[in-house]
Design a protein around this motif. Structure first.
Motif, PDB file in Angstrom:
ATOM      1  N   LYS A 206      37.762  46.320  47.916  1.00 20.95           N
ATOM      2  CA  LYS A 206      38.122  45.018  47.359  1.00 20.95           C
ATOM      3  C   LYS A 206      38.247  43.959  48.441  1.00 20.95           C
ATOM      4  O   LYS A 206      37.964  42.781  48.212  1.00 20.95           O
ATOM      5  CB  LYS A 206      39.440  45.153  46.591  1.00 20.95           C
ATOM      6  CG  LYS A 206      39.972  43.852  46.020  1.00 20.95           C
ATOM      7  CD  LYS A 206      41.258  44.081  45.260  1.00 20.95           C
ATOM      8  CE  LYS A 206      41.805  42.784  44.670  1.00 20.95           C
ATOM      9  NZ  LYS A 206      43.055  43.005  43.900  1.00 20.95           N
ATOM     10  N   SER A 208      37.512  42.010  52.056  1.00 17.97           N
ATOM     11  CA  SER A 208      36.339  41.662  52.842  1.00 17.97           C
ATOM     12  C   SER A 208      36.127  42.688  53.951  1.00 17.97           C
ATOM     13  O   SER A 208      37.083  43.225  54.524  1.00 17.97           O
ATOM     14  CB  SER A 208      36.517  40.271  53.449  1.00 17.97           C
ATOM     15  OG  SER A 208      35.510  39.993  54.392  1.00 17.97           O
ATOM     16  N   SER A 427      36.362  29.992  49.705  1.00 15.85           N
ATOM     17  CA  SER A 427      35.897  31.248  49.114  1.00 15.85           C
ATOM     18  C   SER A 427      36.364  31.327  47.666  1.00 15.85           C
ATOM     19  O   SER A 427      37.375  30.725  47.283  1.00 15.85           O
ATOM     20  CB  SER A 427      36.421  32.460  49.898  1.00 15.85           C
ATOM     21  OG  SER A 427      37.825  32.589  49.767  1.00 15.85           O
ATOM     22  N   GLN A 429      36.497  34.455  44.452  1.00 10.42           N
ATOM     23  CA  GLN A 429      36.293  35.869  44.159  1.00 10.42           C
ATOM     24  C   GLN A 429      36.781  36.183  42.754  1.00 10.42           C
ATOM     25  O   GLN A 429      37.799  35.645  42.298  1.00 10.42           O
ATOM     26  CB  GLN A 429      37.043  36.742  45.172  1.00 10.42           C
ATOM     27  CG  GLN A 429      36.896  38.242  44.934  1.00 10.42           C
ATOM     28  CD  GLN A 429      37.302  39.074  46.136  1.00 10.42           C
ATOM     29  OE1 GLN A 429      37.230  38.613  47.268  1.00 10.42           O
ATOM     30  NE2 GLN A 429      37.726  40.306  45.898  1.00 10.42           N
ATOM     31  N   ASP A 431      37.562  39.639  40.297  1.00  7.91           N
ATOM     32  CA  ASP A 431      37.748  41.081  40.330  1.00  7.91           C
ATOM     33  C   ASP A 431      38.074  41.588  38.930  1.00  7.91           C
ATOM     34  O   ASP A 431      38.815  40.938  38.173  1.00  7.91           O
ATOM     35  CB  ASP A 431      38.896  41.473  41.270  1.00  7.91           C
ATOM     36  CG  ASP A 431      38.695  40.943  42.670  1.00  7.91           C
ATOM     37  OD1 ASP A 431      37.861  41.500  43.389  1.00  7.91           O
ATOM     38  OD2 ASP A 431      39.363  39.960  43.033  1.00  7.91           O
ATOM     39  N   ARG A 447      32.171  38.007  45.426  1.00  7.96           N
ATOM     40  CA  ARG A 447      32.812  37.014  46.283  1.00  7.96           C
ATOM     41  C   ARG A 447      31.754  36.164  46.965  1.00  7.96           C
ATOM     42  O   ARG A 447      30.688  36.648  47.347  1.00  7.96           O
ATOM     43  CB  ARG A 447      33.666  37.699  47.352  1.00  7.96           C
ATOM     44  CG  ARG A 447      34.379  36.736  48.309  1.00  7.96           C
ATOM     45  CD  ARG A 447      35.246  37.510  49.282  1.00  7.96           C
ATOM     46  NE  ARG A 447      36.027  36.630  50.141  1.00  7.96           N
ATOM     47  CZ  ARG A 447      35.642  36.253  51.370  1.00  7.96           C
ATOM     48  NH1 ARG A 447      34.485  36.690  51.858  1.00  7.96           N
ATOM     49  NH2 ARG A 447      36.400  35.462  52.090  1.00  7.96           N
TER      50      ARG A 447
END
Length: 799
Positions: A206, A208, A427, A429, A431, A447
């Protein structure tokens, strides 16, 4: 193929595969006169004491918990200084709990729903260090990290498992700052707000793939409704004084959980170096340059952190996190006296240098999270957006005078430098967490990140007729980076086995543009990053197997191509040609009786980025620059014990013995050089809880390092002994702490570079021996604020 992968991941993020049956629990809280208790705090716990959720009673004294899965629970209600706990309740249908009666005549000093938390907890992919109820909680977070098991701090750099590639998170949010600014942030943040430090030794897919291992600083939150706050003051005396003061505030309502803390730090740091370099001519020793340097750094820093959680309804939660640091009008003075001697010891010249540097820096990291619960079995969809802005401005005036003799390799001159670096990071992302069975949970996500770094410089005044001195008069370096990533992981939890496996894919595109160059420096690459954490437990035995692959991309400051001068013959310059580094790490753990641990580990790195100091024998200049090592192999064994020896004494002790081998290319001759050594690291942390009312805490920490290597340098052994006390009073609303770090002042380092045409030694003397005095006072409804979940928790359950 890449398109199909993206479509598959997006499909997984859109639909849920399973839904769970859930029930309603309701009840009432009344006093001993049968009157409803309004705004009483009510907490739902599992039968083992784990926190599930909390609420408050309405104006009829009623409460309810929705979407509760089948299982065994108990309920704790508290109001002002009174508390009541239900017996275990088995939930297989909608349940109305008999009224909980709070006795108005009962006067307690504090709520007894307390849990004496374990100091160290071992999980499959991480270990958790609780800092509450130790003398460390009145210090700053950086001091806590220095004493956290599994973490080393050397020269203001964090190391885990011998690797300096460490990323810092706060409440799971990555702190995207340069190393020096992370130190400033954490030294100005009070550890009293920290619940625990998570050292993640096998990062899940999960996260980076950037960097190495992870440190997650878990901040405290209110579990019950109400407001409380605190003020704190911390004074540190070394050669120069340092001071931090601040305030914390916490509020929890029925739908809102908010906390903020602000601190102001005024730090004055003193450092001395003795740098001795023997320069060669035609392969023979020619001159010895001995530089005595003194650095005085003065910086004022404002730190503010904001955490806001809003529960929109049973299924939707919105969170905002902001971490900001402002350091205006910083000042650093570099004083240097350099003697130039012949090999026979005759003084031929003396240089007197003064480098005055002023800097202003500002950074802010902001996060927006939205969590949507797809069902009550644990399925949820999370979306996160993040933005970091960083701005560092520096001005520098370097004066160099020849006070005796003459040397052809330098001259009397004054250099004026102005520089600015601005970094923007964004950024986003998404999930998906999806339970597949009762034992298996799948996580997947996408991401995208974009980074822009713009560095500029203006220089004037230096005599560039001297060989090797060619500073850029002006320049602009623009660097852009885009990262696209997707991952999938599967977490399995059986009776004796746990298996976490994951795969992360990242595509990176970079472009560097120096305005003085006609060409662009561009790179693109696609890489896969697997990870695995396996554990097996049977009776008193536990086995863990961990593997991961990571990447370390060049830091934005290290690729800045401009030259910065510290003295007339000492400079720092960036390397825009740095390559990303890769690391493969494998570890096997054996734990006996939850307290005794043996670890075998091996780490193979390629293109590791290391800061090297290289002497140029043609120009008599020391150059500091980041380069890519050819290879780095790292393997060894750890033996540790974490055990409560008595009811008041907890011990963590570690002996680590490892072999470190680095090979690199000498920039002067292009010769491949090997630097290797066996190193032993010893650490002992002792935590004492004293007095009958457990109001006095003491910590004794000892650290020892045998000789070790860093890049092309080898450092001699050093050791440190620290002692700290913390005493609570006024019903534990106030505390005072005292501490001494590096009592015998043995923490200074001495390093050498002696290979091929390099002959240099550096003796570093920093403010290691420090006296620390701290005070903290809590106010508000502090007596019902503990992050506690169950009373009389057995310390024997520590993992």
């Amino acid at each position: 193929m890449t398109r199909n992968l993206h479509l598959t991941l997006l499909f997984c993020l859109t639909f849920s595969l399973a839904f769970a049956q859930d029930f309603l629990i309701n009840g009432a809280v009344i006093d001993d006169n049968q009157n409803p208790v309004v705004l009483a705090n009510v907490i739902l716990l599992t039968g083992e004491g784990e926190f599930i959720k909390g609420t408050v009673t309405n104006d009829q004294g009623l409460y309810e918990f929705k979407a509760v899965t089948p299982g065994t629970y108990n309920i704790v209600a508290s109001y002002i200084a009174n508390t009541i706990e239900s017996s275990n309740i088995s939930i297989t249908e909608n349940t109305e709990v008999k009224p909980l009666i709070l006795k108005s005549s009962q006067e307690l000093d504090e709520v007894v729903v307390t849990q004496k938390k374990p100091v160290l907890e071992q999980l499959a992919d991480r270990h958790i260090f609780s800092v509450e109820n130790t003398a460390l909680s009145d210090g700053d977070i950086w001091d806590v990290l220095k004493r956290t098991p599994g973490v080393m701090v050397m020269n203001n750099r964090l190391y885990i498992n011998g690797s300096p590639n460490v990323n810092v998170m706060i409440n799971g949010k990555l702190v995207n700052l340069p190393e020096s600014d992370i130190v400033n942030l954490l030294t100005g943040s009070s550890a009293s707000n920290v619940e625990a430090i998570e050292v993640i030794t096998s990062p899940p897919a999960k996260y980076s793939a950037e960097g190495g291992l992870l440190i997650n600083i878990k901040m405290k939150k209110n579990l019950v409704a109400g407001y409380n706050g605190a003020v704190f003051n911390r004074y540190t005396q070394g050669v120069l004084p340092k001071h931090t003061l601040g305030t914390d505030h916490f509020f929890k309502g029925k739908k809102i959980d908010f906390s903020t803390n602000y601190s102001f730090s005024h730090n004055r740091n003193w450092t001395r170096y003795t740098d001795i370099t023997t320069y060669l001519e035609n392969g023979q020793e020619n001159e010895i340059w001995t530089a005595e340097q003194k650095i005085i750094d003065k910086k004022k820093s404002h730190n503010i952190n904001l955490f806001l959680d809003v529960q929109l309804n049973e299924k939707n939660t919105l969170s905002i996190t902001s971490t900001s640091n402002l350091s205006p009008n910083g000042n650093t003075d570099y004083f240097s006296i350099t003697d130039i001697n012949t090999i026979d010891g005759d003084l031929t010249a003396r240089l007197d240098g003064l480098n005055v540097q002023n800097d202003d820096s500002y950074n802010t990291s902001n996060y927006l999270d939205w969590v949507y619960k797809l069902n009550d079995k644990g399925a949820e969809l999370t979306t996160n957006a993040h933005f970091t802005y960083y701005d560092s401005k520096q001005s520098q005036v370097l004066n160099n005078n020849i006070t005796q003799g003459f040397t052809e390799n330098t001259s009397e001159n004054t250099l004026n430098i102005g520089s600015d670096q601005i970094i923007n990071l964004f950024s986003a992302q998404t999930d998906l967490t999806l339970p597949l069975t009762e034992q298996s949970v799948m996580e997947t996500g996408l991401r995208v990140a974009t980074i822009n770094s713009e560095a500029s410089i203006m220089q004037s005044g230096f005599d560039d007729s001297v060989d090797g001195i060619s500073p850029t008069e002006s320049g602009l370096f623009d660097y852009d980076e885009q990262i696209y990533a997707g991952y999938v992981s599967l977490n399995n939890n059986w009776e004796s086995w746990k298996l976490n496996v994951g795969l992360r894919a990242e595509y990176t595109d970079t472009e560097g543009n120096l305005d003085m160059s006609a060409s662009l420096n561009t790179t693109s690459y696609f890489k896969l990053f697997p990870n695995m954490a396996l554990s097996y437990k049977k009776e008193k035995n536990a086995f863990y197997l961990k593997y991961y692959r990571r990447i370390t991309r060049p830091r934005y400051s290290s690729i800045n191509p401009f030259q910065f001068y510290l003295t007339a013959n000492s400079l720092y310059e960036g390397n825009p040609n740095l390559k990303p580094a890769y690391s493969d790490y494998l570890q096997f753990d054996y734990v006996y009786d939850r307290d005794y641990k043996v670890v075998l580990f091996v780490n193979r790195k390629s293109n590791e980025q290391a800061q090297q100091i290289i002497q140029d024998n043609q120009t008599n200049i020391l150059r500091t620059q980041y380069i890519n090592l050819e290879s780095n192999y790292f393997y060894g064994i750890d033996v540790s014990v974490s055990k409560e020896l008595t009811s008041y004494w907890y011990l963590y002790a570690l002996v680590s013995h490892y072999h470190d081998k680095k090979t690199f290319k000498d920039l002067n001759t292009n010769t491949i050089v090997e630097n290797s050594i066996w190193t032993t690291f010893i650490r002992a942390n002792n935590y004492f809880t004293l007095l009958k009312d457990e109001s006095l805490f003491a910590d004794v920490t000892y650290t020892y390092f045998s000789p070790y290597i860093s890049g092309n340098a080898t450092s001699e052994s050093f050791s440190k002994l620290g002692l700290s006390f913390r005493k609570t009073f006024w019903n534990k609303d106030a505390s005072i702490s005292l501490g001494i770090e590096d009592i015998f002042n043995n923490g200074n380092t001495f390093s050498t570079r002696n290979y091929l045409d390099q002959q240099n030694t550096v003796s570093s003397r920093v403010e290691n021996r420090l006296f620390v005095l701290g005070f903290r006072y809590k106010f508000g409804n502090t007596k019902i604020r503990d992050n506690s979940k169950k009373k009389n928790t057995d310390e024997g359950k520590r993992l």
